[in-house]
Scaffold this active site. Structure first.
Site: not given
Length: 200
Positions: A55-56
């Protein structure tokens, strides 16, 4: 009669994905212009795809390939993925035991019990490059590092697992996929792999 058909040459890479990047090359989300994408880091060949995602806000080892079958195999749930997580607070042996046995998390609006994993405290703390976004320091309370090894990969699973046992994740770095390790790569560094099948 000799065939003129040339064999397809697939290419494989490993990347130290930086904090703040999406694990994709195209962003179809609402904030299209404000998100950082993998193509900004390296001139990957056409057709390159990430194998799974980070994820980011997560960092570390991300594998990429131009071969869809390889991607499907690594994402099949048989390959170990190891993560190092910096947690808020000094984690207890009881919490480590719970992580190992499986905990209840939310997934797609339902309750889900994670599969048994390998969880252990890392001491001394691992040395990673400084993250682009500062992490709170120990003046705001102690932190601890754990290693968690999974064969599944639900959305934000490690973060949800550590929160479920009372220790939210402050920093998350994937260090291994199968037999392929992050080792001493630098943030944003890309290395082409000769043989990704050493992963099994």
């Amino acid at each position: 009669m000799e065939s003129n058909i040339k064999p397809i040459i697939y290419r494989h890479f490993k990347l130290y994905k930086p904090y703040g990047y999406l694990s994709q090359f195209v962003n179809n989300g609402q904030k299209k212009n404000s998100k950082k994408l993998l193509g900004e880091l390296y001139d990957f060949p056409e057709g390159t795809m990430s194998i799974g995602r980070l994820d980011e806000k997560s960092e570390g080892l991300l594998l990429l390939t131009t071969d869809g079958k390889t991607s499907n195999h690594i994402c099949s749930g048989k390959i170990e993925k190891e993560y190092y997580a910096q947690l808020n607070g000094e984690i207890t042996n009881e919490a480590i035991q719970k992580l190992s046995e499986g905990v209840e998390i939310g997934f797609e609006g339902k309750k889900y019990i994670t599969k048994p994993s390998q969880a252990k405290v890392i001491n001394p703390a691992p040395e990673f490059p400084v993250r682009s976004k500062k992490i709170r320091d120990d003046r705001h309370g102690p932190t601890s590092w754990v290693s968690i090894t999974l064969t599944e990969g639900k959305f934000r699973q490690v973060r949800k697992m550590t929160s479920a046992v009372g220790y939210p994740t402050l920093r998350l770095v994937r260090v291994r996929v199968g037999n392929i390790h992050l080792n001493a790569m630098q943030v944003g560094e890309v290395k082409e792999l000769e043989d990704i099948f050493s992963i099994v």
